[in-house]
Design a protein around this motif. Structure first.
Motif, PDB file in Angstrom:
ATOM      1  N   VAL A 116       0.863  -1.184   0.000  1.00  0.00           N
ATOM      2  CA  VAL A 116       0.000   0.000   0.000  1.00  0.00           C
ATOM      3  C   VAL A 116       0.896   1.228   0.000  1.00  0.00           C
ATOM      4  O   VAL A 116       1.833   1.326   0.800  1.00  0.00           O
ATOM      5  CB  VAL A 116      -0.917   0.022   1.246  1.00  0.00           C
ATOM      6  N   VAL A 117       0.618   2.173  -0.886  1.00  0.00           N
ATOM      7  CA  VAL A 117       1.372   3.428  -0.973  1.00  0.00           C
ATOM      8  C   VAL A 117       0.465   4.565  -0.524  1.00  0.00           C
ATOM      9  O   VAL A 117      -0.679   4.675  -0.981  1.00  0.00           O
ATOM     10  CB  VAL A 117       1.882   3.673  -2.409  1.00  0.00           C
ATOM     11  N   LEU A 118       0.982   5.420   0.370  1.00  0.00           N
ATOM     12  CA  LEU A 118       0.199   6.517   0.949  1.00  0.00           C
ATOM     13  C   LEU A 118       0.772   7.867   0.536  1.00  0.00           C
ATOM     14  O   LEU A 118       1.985   8.062   0.556  1.00  0.00           O
ATOM     15  CB  LEU A 118       0.213   6.441   2.476  1.00  0.00           C
ATOM     16  N   THR A 119      -0.133   8.792   0.224  1.00  0.00           N
ATOM     17  CA  THR A 119       0.285  10.170  -0.043  1.00  0.00           C
ATOM     18  C   THR A 119      -0.887  11.114   0.150  1.00  0.00           C
ATOM     19  O   THR A 119      -2.053  10.716   0.025  1.00  0.00           O
ATOM     20  CB  THR A 119       0.829  10.314  -1.477  1.00  0.00           C
ATOM     21  N   ASP A 120      -0.599  12.357   0.475  1.00  0.00           N
ATOM     22  CA  ASP A 120      -1.573  13.438   0.324  1.00  0.00           C
ATOM     23  C   ASP A 120      -1.595  13.819  -1.150  1.00  0.00           C
ATOM     24  O   ASP A 120      -0.568  13.726  -1.826  1.00  0.00           O
ATOM     25  CB  ASP A 120      -1.161  14.659   1.138  1.00  0.00           C
ATOM     26  N   SER A 121      -2.725  14.270  -1.660  1.00  0.00           N
ATOM     27  CA  SER A 121      -2.727  14.811  -3.025  1.00  0.00           C
ATOM     28  C   SER A 121      -2.112  16.208  -3.007  1.00  0.00           C
ATOM     29  O   SER A 121      -1.286  16.552  -3.853  1.00  0.00           O
ATOM     30  CB  SER A 121      -4.139  14.843  -3.604  1.00  0.00           C
ATOM     31  N   LEU A 134      -6.979  13.890  -8.179  1.00  0.00           N
ATOM     32  CA  LEU A 134      -7.082  12.611  -8.872  1.00  0.00           C
ATOM     33  C   LEU A 134      -7.955  12.724 -10.116  1.00  0.00           C
ATOM     34  O   LEU A 134      -7.629  12.183 -11.171  1.00  0.00           O
ATOM     35  CB  LEU A 134      -7.650  11.544  -7.932  1.00  0.00           C
ATOM     36  N   HIS A 135      -9.058  13.422  -9.992  1.00  0.00           N
ATOM     37  CA  HIS A 135      -9.937  13.645 -11.143  1.00  0.00           C
ATOM     38  C   HIS A 135      -9.197  14.439 -12.212  1.00  0.00           C
ATOM     39  O   HIS A 135      -9.289  14.143 -13.417  1.00  0.00           O
ATOM     40  CB  HIS A 135     -11.201  14.379 -10.686  1.00  0.00           C
ATOM     41  N   GLU A 136      -8.437  15.424 -11.791  1.00  0.00           N
ATOM     42  CA  GLU A 136      -7.709  16.281 -12.723  1.00  0.00           C
ATOM     43  C   GLU A 136      -6.698  15.492 -13.549  1.00  0.00           C
ATOM     44  O   GLU A 136      -6.522  15.761 -14.751  1.00  0.00           O
ATOM     45  CB  GLU A 136      -6.999  17.390 -11.944  1.00  0.00           C
ATOM     46  N   VAL A 137      -6.033  14.519 -12.941  1.00  0.00           N
ATOM     47  CA  VAL A 137      -4.995  13.772 -13.662  1.00  0.00           C
ATOM     48  C   VAL A 137      -5.533  12.500 -14.306  1.00  0.00           C
ATOM     49  O   VAL A 137      -4.770  11.671 -14.812  1.00  0.00           O
ATOM     50  CB  VAL A 137      -3.804  13.436 -12.734  1.00  0.00           C
ATOM     51  N   GLY A 138      -6.851  12.329 -14.288  1.00  0.00           N
ATOM     52  CA  GLY A 138      -7.461  11.212 -14.997  1.00  0.00           C
ATOM     53  C   GLY A 138      -7.471   9.898 -14.248  1.00  0.00           C
ATOM     54  O   GLY A 138      -7.608   8.836 -14.875  1.00  0.00           O
ATOM     55  N   LEU A 139      -7.380   9.938 -12.911  1.00  0.00           N
ATOM     56  CA  LEU A 139      -7.360   8.708 -12.132  1.00  0.00           C
ATOM     57  C   LEU A 139      -8.633   8.495 -11.320  1.00  0.00           C
ATOM     58  O   LEU A 139      -8.703   7.563 -10.505  1.00  0.00           O
ATOM     59  CB  LEU A 139      -6.150   8.699 -11.190  1.00  0.00           C
ATOM     60  N   LEU A 184      -9.804  18.341  -2.679  1.00  0.00           N
ATOM     61  CA  LEU A 184     -11.231  18.440  -2.942  1.00  0.00           C
ATOM     62  C   LEU A 184     -11.691  19.892  -2.826  1.00  0.00           C
ATOM     63  O   LEU A 184     -11.377  20.581  -1.860  1.00  0.00           O
ATOM     64  CB  LEU A 184     -12.009  17.575  -1.948  1.00  0.00           C
ATOM     65  N   GLY A 185     -12.417  20.348  -3.827  1.00  0.00           N
ATOM     66  CA  GLY A 185     -12.938  21.710  -3.818  1.00  0.00           C
ATOM     67  C   GLY A 185     -11.995  22.745  -4.384  1.00  0.00           C
ATOM     68  O   GLY A 185     -12.393  23.892  -4.600  1.00  0.00           O
ATOM     69  N   VAL A 186     -10.739  22.340  -4.655  1.00  0.00           N
ATOM     70  CA  VAL A 186      -9.736  23.297  -5.127  1.00  0.00           C
ATOM     71  C   VAL A 186      -9.144  22.870  -6.470  1.00  0.00           C
ATOM     72  O   VAL A 186      -9.053  23.660  -7.406  1.00  0.00           O
ATOM     73  CB  VAL A 186      -8.604  23.463  -4.086  1.00  0.00           C
ATOM     74  N   ARG A 187      -8.733  21.624  -6.582  1.00  0.00           N
ATOM     75  CA  ARG A 187      -8.143  21.115  -7.817  1.00  0.00           C
ATOM     76  C   ARG A 187      -9.200  20.367  -8.633  1.00  0.00           C
ATOM     77  O   ARG A 187     -10.238  19.955  -8.113  1.00  0.00           O
ATOM     78  CB  ARG A 187      -6.978  20.165  -7.513  1.00  0.00           C
ATOM     79  N   GLY A 188      -8.921  20.191  -9.922  1.00  0.00           N
ATOM     80  CA  GLY A 188      -9.820  19.434 -10.787  1.00  0.00           C
ATOM     81  C   GLY A 188     -10.989  20.263 -11.277  1.00  0.00           C
ATOM     82  O   GLY A 188     -11.293  21.337 -10.745  1.00  0.00           O
ATOM     83  N   THR A 189     -11.662  19.781 -12.274  1.00  0.00           N
ATOM     84  CA  THR A 189     -12.808  20.477 -12.846  1.00  0.00           C
ATOM     85  C   THR A 189     -13.874  20.718 -11.787  1.00  0.00           C
ATOM     86  O   THR A 189     -14.398  19.776 -11.190  1.00  0.00           O
ATOM     87  CB  THR A 189     -13.422  19.655 -13.999  1.00  0.00           C
ATOM     88  N   GLY A 190     -14.182  21.978 -11.531  1.00  0.00           N
ATOM     89  CA  GLY A 190     -15.199  22.317 -10.543  1.00  0.00           C
ATOM     90  C   GLY A 190     -14.871  21.866  -9.140  1.00  0.00           C
ATOM     91  O   GLY A 190     -15.765  21.740  -8.302  1.00  0.00           O
ATOM     92  N   GLY A 191     -13.589  21.595  -8.850  1.00  0.00           N
ATOM     93  CA  GLY A 191     -13.197  21.202  -7.507  1.00  0.00           C
ATOM     94  C   GLY A 191     -13.328  19.720  -7.220  1.00  0.00           C
ATOM     95  O   GLY A 191     -13.446  19.310  -6.062  1.00  0.00           O
ATOM     96  N   ARG A 192     -13.269  18.886  -8.257  1.00  0.00           N
ATOM     97  CA  ARG A 192     -13.448  17.439  -8.065  1.00  0.00           C
ATOM     98  C   ARG A 192     -12.206  16.735  -7.542  1.00  0.00           C
ATOM     99  O   ARG A 192     -12.230  15.533  -7.310  1.00  0.00           O
ATOM    100  CB  ARG A 192     -13.914  16.810  -9.381  1.00  0.00           C
ATOM    101  N   GLY A 193     -11.110  17.454  -7.350  1.00  0.00           N
ATOM    102  CA  GLY A 193      -9.923  16.880  -6.749  1.00  0.00           C
ATOM    103  C   GLY A 193      -8.807  16.637  -7.739  1.00  0.00           C
ATOM    104  O   GLY A 193      -9.014  16.612  -8.961  1.00  0.00           O
TER     105      GLY A 193
END
Length: 390
Positions: free
Chosen positions: A175-180, A224-229, A213-222
């Motif tokens: 298991v690999v852990l990170t903050d986005s 992970l959403h922004e990088v296609g994951l 969440l709420g800051v990155r990605g389209t409309g704040g979707r995060g």
């Protein structure tokens, strides 16, 4: 016959808490003593310290969402979610949030901290290795300690080090852990490269999106959403409801099989009282506002860039967090106090939250900042930082 000890002998014994005084003195000498600061219900200072990134904690619709849930479901959830604490409100919010970020399912916990503990411990264990970024949040650090797994801590955002740790492991599971987005410096994890390494070695990637969440990605979707994951079958997401969504609580999002396993195995879910309905209702209302007003995420980044410019931070922030490193703890603490004296509240991060020699002011941008507030922040920060930097 054993004689009773005299009252004089008992009173002469040192207090079992006597060591606390020495520890407090050491902290005070090092400039690391912490204290609580009480604030009024309506702040008189400009807030550049809270994690209310979208300015939704006091939004009328969000408050009404909490009040309506309170009226409908009562003040508390009345028990763990496996007993009486699971409501239509909880499950409706889970479904909507999962849909928003592109996950298959979601499970609400009582806090972001317990969500991290529950997810990591339940998905690792004695037969696994856990590989964790050196700067992950304290809740993930504690989860590593509780996991009973072998733990490898890798340098900050070092994908090659993760690759080596996974390649050299003897355990079947990893298991690999990170903050986005990392809370102290606002840096973003190289999620796409990390996921490539995890997939190559058959490892699960757990990403804490508390500050994404709420800051990155389209409309704040995060992020992970922004990088296609979003929705990847080998990625689990944790997040909090206490930052961009302005409420309280935590969530684990991912494959439906993960949700089912956590309900069976995550101790912070099984044995903790379910999140209070008012918190769920407020978070759901905040999510509804974010869906309707996606520009809020863009405004956070725009305001963060403005604050960074004022503070002389060369790199344009990729998140709401603006980190202004001043070095020694007493310098950072004095600068934060000087800002507050001038009507601007900022965060002050000192060891052990950050490495020795990197004590800093931590500013957080909000979507709801207006031109006058940004101008005030500019004047105060320019004055205070000029003094702090000599």
């Amino acid at each position: 016959m054993t004689r009773p000890r005299s009252s004089h002998a008992v009173s002469a014994m040192p207090s079992p808490l006597a060591w606390l005084g020495e520890v407090e003195a050491q902290r005070r000498d090092a400039g690391l003593r912490r204290s609580l600061r009480t604030r009024p219900p309506v702040g008189v200072d400009l807030d550049l310290a809270s994690n209310d990134y979208l300015g939704l904690s006091t939004h009328p619709a969000v408050i009404e969402g909490g009040v309506e849930a309170l009226r409908t479901w009562g003040a508390g959830s009345t028990g763990s979610r496996l007993v009486t604490g699971n409501t239509e409100l909880h499950e409706g919010f889970e479904s909507d949030l999962a849909d928003f970020v592109g996950a298959e399912s979601a499970l609400v916990f009582s806090s972001g901290y317990t969500a991290n503990l529950g997810a990591v411990v339940a998905l690792s264990g004695p037969g696994a290795v856990v590989v964790s970024d050196a700067y992950t949040h304290a809740s993930l650090v504690d989860a590593c300690r509780l996991s009973r797994s072998r733990v490898v801590v890798t340098p900050h955002r070092d994908v090659d080090a993760i690759d080596v740790a996974l390649r050299d492991r003897t355990e079947e599971r990893a298991v690999v852990l990170t903050d986005s987005v990392f809370s102290a410096d606002g840096a973003m994890a190289p999620l796409r490269a990390m996921h490539d390494v995890c997939r190559r070695h058959g490892a699960l990637l757990i990403v804490d999106e508390a500050h994404g969440l709420g800051v990155r990605g389209t409309g704040g979707r995060g992020l992970l959403h922004e990088v296609g994951l979003a929705g990847a079958s080998d990625v689990v997401v944790t997040t909090t409801l206490s930052k961009a969504l302005g409420s309280q609580g935590g969530v684990v999002l991912g494959p439906a099989a993960v949700r089912a396993h956590l309900i069976d195995a995550a101790r912070p879910f099984i044995f903790d009282t379910g999140l209070a309905p008012a918190a769920v209702g407020a978070a759901w209302a905040a999510l509804t506002v974010l869906r309707a007003e996606p520009w809020r995420a863009d405004d956070v980044l725009r305001h963060a860039a403005a604050l960074a410019g004022v503070c002389g931070v060369a790199e344009v922030p990729g998140s709401a967090v603006v980190s202004v490193i001043l070095g020694e703890p007493d310098v950072a603490f004095a600068a934060a106090a000087a800002c507050l004296d001038r009507g601007v509240r900022v965060g002050c991060f000192r060891p052990p939250t950050v490495p020795v020699g990197t004590s800093r002011l931590r500013l957080t941008a909000r979507a709801s900042l207006d031109a006058d507030e940004l101008a005030l922040a500019g004047r105060v920060l320019t004055e205070v930082l000029a003094d702090a930097r000599g």
